[in-house]
Scaffold this active site. Structure first.
Site, PDB file in Angstrom:
ATOM      1  N   LYS A 227      -5.853  30.904 -35.395  1.00 37.43           N
ATOM      2  CA  LYS A 227      -6.077  29.686 -36.168  1.00 37.43           C
ATOM      3  C   LYS A 227      -4.727  28.996 -36.334  1.00 37.43           C
ATOM      4  CE  LYS A 227      -9.499  27.482 -38.223  1.00 37.43           C
ATOM      5  NZ  LYS A 227     -10.932  27.402 -37.899  1.00 37.43           N
TER       6      LYS A 227
ATOM      7  N   ASP B 261     -10.818  21.573 -36.552  1.00 33.05           N
ATOM      8  CA  ASP B 261     -11.290  22.137 -37.824  1.00 33.05           C
ATOM      9  C   ASP B 261     -11.166  20.975 -38.821  1.00 33.05           C
ATOM     10  OD1 ASP B 261     -12.007  24.892 -39.207  1.00 33.05           O
ATOM     11  OD2 ASP B 261     -10.586  23.957 -40.565  1.00 33.05           O
TER      12      ASP B 261
END
Ligand code: NDP
Length: 444
Positions: free
Chosen positions: A126, A166
């Site tokens: 991430k 995201d």
């Protein structure tokens, strides 16, 4: 269980000031206890749980950029490459002022298990930045994205690490990031997913997370002799995941009565119109209040608590810990029966425990929002063979992947006699796959 408790204590000690990461590790590891018990000696000896909670690589870097008035700004960027046992690192980039190392670590840690649960060959990662895209011009967004990629490009690539979007990172941002990657490397290759379909993106990627959440919900409801048709649904957020969950829920006969943003929520008992809210959010980059201003019969609640709205099914699609214990109590007392977690870790630990005890059926984010990364992985394979599938083909594939995820969870539940504990089932199914790959590749 002593081993699990010891590891959790060590992780907390070694990562001070990262409460979201601690929360994720605690939630996942405590749910793994039945599986860990079976192989305790091996896992202790090889330090598998300790190993999994330590990123393979963690990068942070400065991101300077210049606004439209010539003023210099400085943000911090991150990429945390958590685990590559199953394949190249894969996971989104989040641009939001709240981003910090602990939040990126919680998201990256969760991503390992989510990606494993899809059954696909992808590791977990991430990244993100403290940058706030809200209210910025396209030129400012481009300036930031180019600066961000000027460091990130060294660490990614189609067989190394493939970031996606995201919160705060959608098609526009991925386009600017991809353009800069190409300029710096001279390579047109699938180093990012979520690209525009005009330049290597995949059909259904935009819809994938929201659609996938609804496909999984329908599968779960079938198991409980129920259906999504006729359900009254509360959705929070009004970004990528929320919009397409709304569209698919509507197509399947449900009525979505709310969406929200960080300022407030809108309510219409007859349902929110998908095309109108999509235009306001995606084309005009407006706020949910603009919808209420335009559509008669819709109320806007500035700063209101969306979880007070009575419904059958709730789908949080905004951010972590958006459902507190008090909100969980409200949901239960209003008769809500199901929660599909569109956002990552939307419930505080106290809220999750309360909802479980109250008999609420929880589809955890690891499973419910895995459709996004799954279609991103289909984008990677389309990029490598340079052949592209149609919307219909990919939508069908996404649907199958979500059904397979459900089956994997149920298989783990059956093996460990977990009844309908979808949280534990999803975590165990993902964990077993990663643990086995790590053992076969040699732990150290
Ligand atoms: P977007 O940026 O497209 O939308 C986020 C939405 O949530 C916006 O409406 C935003 O409102 C709201 N929101 C964000 N942060 C907060 C906050 N702190 N408080 C209140 N509202 C907030 O993001 P996505 O739809 O992509 O992501 C939503 C969730 O889904 C995240 O948890 C993400 O990790 C998860 N997810 C996303 C995937 C994807 O494919 N996009 C895949 C898997 C998970 P505002 O505009 O006011 O900030």
């Amino acid at each position: 269980m002593q081993y699990v408790n010891e590891v959790i204590a060590t992780v907390i000690e070694h990562s001070p000031g990262q409460p979201e990461f601690h929360q994720a590790v605690k939630e996942i590891y405590e749910s793994l206890i039945p599986a860990v018990k079976k192989h305790e000696e091996e896992y202790r000896r090889t330090k598998i749980l300790e190993m999994l909670a330590e990123p393979e690589r963690s990068i942070s870097f400065r991101v300077p950029w210049v606004d439209d008035h010539g003023k210099v700004h400085l943000n911090r960027g991150y990429r945390i490459q958590f685990n590559s046992a199953l394949g190249p690192y894969k996971g989104g980039l989040r641009f939001h002022p709240s981003v910090n190392r602990g939040i990126v670590k919680f998201l990256g840690f969760e991503q390992i298990f989510k990606n494993a649960l899809t059954g696909m060959a992808i590791g977990g990662a991430k990244g993100g930045a403290t940058f706030d895209p809200k209210g910025k011009s396209d030129q400012e967004i481009m300036s930031f994205c180019q600066s961000f990629m000027t460091e990130l490009f060294r660490h990614i690539g189609p067989n190394i690490d493939v970031p996606a979007g995201d919160i705060g990172v959608g098609g526009r941002e991925i386009g600017f990031l991809f353009g800069q990657y190409k300029r710096l490397t001279k390579r047109f290759e699938g180093a990012l997913s979520g690209k525009g379909v005009e330049f290597g993106g995949s059909e259904v990627r935009v819809e994938a997370t929201g659609y996938g959440a609804i496909y999984l919900t329908e599968e779960m409801l079938k198991h409980h002799d129920d259906t999504i048709a006729g359900k009254k649904v509360v959705i929070s957020g009004s970004g990528n995941v929320a919009l397409y969950a709304l569209q698919k829920a509507y197509q399947m006969g449900a009525t979505v009565v709310t969406v929200s943003d960080s300022n407030g929520y809108i309510y219409n008992e007859n349902g929110i119109d998908f095309e109108t809210i999509r235009r306001i959010k995606e084309d005009e980059r407006g706020r949910v209040k603009d919808y209420a201003d335009e559509m008669t019969g819709t109320d806007y609640f500035e700063g209101g608590n969306i979880w007070e709205v009575p419904c059958d099914l709730v789908i949080p699609c905004a951010t972590q810990n958006e459902i507190s214990l008090d909100s969980a109590k409200k949901l239960v007392s209003n008769g809500c029966k199901y929660i599909t977690e569109g956002s990552n870790m939307p419930c505080t630990r106290e809220a999750t425990d309360y909802l479980k005890d109250a008999g609420m059926i929880i589809l955890p984010s690891k499973a419910a929002n895995a459709g996004g990364v799954a279609v991103s992985t289909l984008e990677m394979s389309q990029n490598s063979v340079r052949q592209y599938k149609t919307f219909k083909q990919l939508d069908r594939q996404l649907h199958e992947i979500m059904i397979n995820i459900y089956t994997r969870i149920m298989d783990a539940n059956e093996e460990y006699d977990l009844k309908d504990d979808y949280i534990a089932g999803a975590n165990i199914a993902g964990f077993r796959r990663v643990a086995k790959a790590m053992r076969l590749e040699g732990y150290v």
